[in-house]
Design an enzyme around this catalytic site. Structure first.
Site, PDB file in Angstrom:
ATOM      1  N   TYR A  54       0.876  -1.129  -0.046  1.00 20.69           N
ATOM      2  CA  TYR A  54       0.073   0.126  -0.058  1.00 20.69           C
ATOM      3  C   TYR A  54       0.827   1.230  -0.137  1.00 20.69           C
ATOM      4  O   TYR A  54       1.558   1.277   0.704  1.00 20.69           O
ATOM      5  CB  TYR A  54      -0.863  -0.074   1.147  1.00 20.69           C
ATOM      6  CG  TYR A  54      -1.923  -1.211   1.329  1.00 20.69           C
ATOM      7  CD1 TYR A  54      -2.257  -1.807   0.063  1.00 20.69           C
ATOM      8  CD2 TYR A  54      -2.691  -1.242   2.301  1.00 20.69           C
ATOM      9  CE1 TYR A  54      -3.302  -2.875   0.033  1.00 20.69           C
ATOM     10  CE2 TYR A  54      -3.637  -2.185   2.391  1.00 20.69           C
ATOM     11  CZ  TYR A  54      -4.098  -3.042   1.133  1.00 20.69           C
ATOM     12  OH  TYR A  54      -4.912  -3.938   1.330  1.00 20.69           O
ATOM     13  N   SER A 152      -4.922 -14.013   1.254  1.00 19.12           N
ATOM     14  CA  SER A 152      -5.946 -13.015   0.815  1.00 19.12           C
ATOM     15  C   SER A 152      -6.236 -13.445  -0.552  1.00 19.12           C
ATOM     16  O   SER A 152      -4.974 -13.515  -1.181  1.00 19.12           O
ATOM     17  CB  SER A 152      -5.433 -11.743   1.071  1.00 19.12           C
ATOM     18  OG  SER A 152      -6.097 -10.677   0.522  1.00 19.12           O
ATOM     19  N   ALA A 211     -17.683  -2.112  -2.894  1.00 20.22           N
ATOM     20  CA  ALA A 211     -17.263  -2.216  -4.455  1.00 20.22           C
ATOM     21  C   ALA A 211     -16.390  -1.074  -4.858  1.00 20.22           C
ATOM     22  O   ALA A 211     -16.763  -0.278  -5.896  1.00 20.22           O
ATOM     23  CB  ALA A 211     -18.093  -2.479  -5.366  1.00 20.22           C
ATOM     24  N   THR A 287     -12.054   8.511   4.050  1.00 21.64           N
ATOM     25  CA  THR A 287     -10.942   9.466   4.145  1.00 21.64           C
ATOM     26  C   THR A 287     -11.478  10.575   5.189  1.00 21.64           C
ATOM     27  O   THR A 287     -10.724  11.696   5.328  1.00 21.64           O
ATOM     28  CB  THR A 287     -10.803  10.135   2.738  1.00 21.64           C
ATOM     29  OG1 THR A 287     -12.120  10.681   2.230  1.00 21.64           O
ATOM     30  CG2 THR A 287     -10.306   9.144   1.906  1.00 21.64           C
TER      31      THR A 287
END
Length: 316
Positions: A54, A152, A211, A287
């Site tokens: 990330y 994962s 999604a 955020t």
């Protein structure tokens, strides 16, 4: 907030959790991350997810620095990270013993932590024998660098093979899988993984319940808001794959159900994921504190609504 055991383990995680994908290092830095993390924790979230890939490691640095500046006791939050993509070198990616060990040590350095609670194999590595990966993950656990390990986006067959190796060698098998799961992506969780839940006690920490924002309905007009993840340069390809007519029609078809229940579409989508008994935690992203309030705080206040989703076959 409700807490569930992570699979068959004794580790308890909040039913909703927070993930650093896209946000930390791309949209948020340390100051904003501190605000988001504290807001999550104030409302009962104890599970926070990350990965070495990330923002090329920056997400781990931000999370680690934010938690340190917040002064959290390390044993309070459950922290996870994932190993697979660590760099450009031939041994900087994959699930070899070399990369698992070196990648874990590098992640812990970026997080400024002695251990993570859960370490995932971020993807399957068909170039590395599963036995090598299982042995390496157990080495990490034996060293105290992680307490549990998981996978994962592995297939049911690959997870079964990992467990066969672990049982043959009297080692620890993966206790958790982290797949994509939402109203538009259901096959793995609801069909393919069915044997894993009873056979191995696999739990799920699912990602992308909205999604990538499509299930909020904010993209249905065809416009991409400038502050959304689809507006980021690195995620424009994801937008082109997601914002197609067939998908947007399905989203529009869900709106009457949300209206009937009197909740935003985003809450309906997350509640639906959380209602699956095999899901230990639904990883959310935000955020802004207002988004945390809408998604996470509302969950804590409306648990009865989640129970309605779980019990009413109409919404399955």
């Amino acid at each position: 907030m409700q807490y569930k055991n992570l699979g068959r383990s004794g580790l308890k995680v909040s039913q909703l959790s927070y993930g650093a994908w896209v946000t930390f290092g791309n949209q948020l830095d340390v100051k904003e991350a501190k605000s988001i993390l504290q807001c999550c924790r104030d409302n009962g979230v104890n599970f926070f997810d990350n990965a070495e890939v990330y923002a090329n490691g920056r997400a781990e640095e931000i999370m680690g620095q934010a938690i340190k500046e917040l002064g959290w006791k390390r044993s309070d939050p459950v922290i996870s990270t994932k190993i697979f993509w660590g760099g450009q070198g031939p041994n900087d990616k994959g699930l070899s013993r070399k990369h698992i060990i070196e990648g874990t040590k590098n992640s812990l350095k970026r997080l400024d932590m002695e251990y993570v609670d859960v370490l995932y194999c971020h993807r399957p590595d068909i170039m590395t024998p599963i036995e090598e990966t299982v042995r390496a993950m157990n080495y990490v656990i034996d060293k105290g660098w992680a307490y549990y390990w998981g996978t994962s986006e592995w297939s049911a067959q690959q997870i079964t093979e990992a467990w066969a190796v672990a049982e043959r060698l009297d080692l620890v098998g993966p206790i958790v899988e982290q797949p994509e799961y939402n109203l538009l992506s259901r096959h793995k969780v609801e069909l393919e993984y069915l044997p894993l839940y009873n056979n191995y006690g696999i739990g799920l920490t699912t990602w992308s319940p909205l999604a990538s924002g499509v299930l909020t309905g904010k993209y249905n007009s065809g416009n991409i808001p400038p502050d959304s993840r689809f507006a980021l340069e690195n995620y424009k390809n994801l937008a082109s794959r997601s914002l197609i007519d067939d998908v947007l029609k399905k989203v529009n078809g869900l709106k009457p159900i949300a209206e009937e229940l009197g909740v935003p579409l985003s809450q309906l989508a997350i509640a639906w994921c959380a209602s699956n008994p095999n899901v230990s935690s639904v990883i959310t992203g935000a955020t802004k504190e207002s988004q945390v309030s809408l998604i996470i705080c509302s969950y804590a206040r409306k648990f009865s609504f989640f129970q309605e989703i779980k019990l009413n076959s109409k919404y399955r």
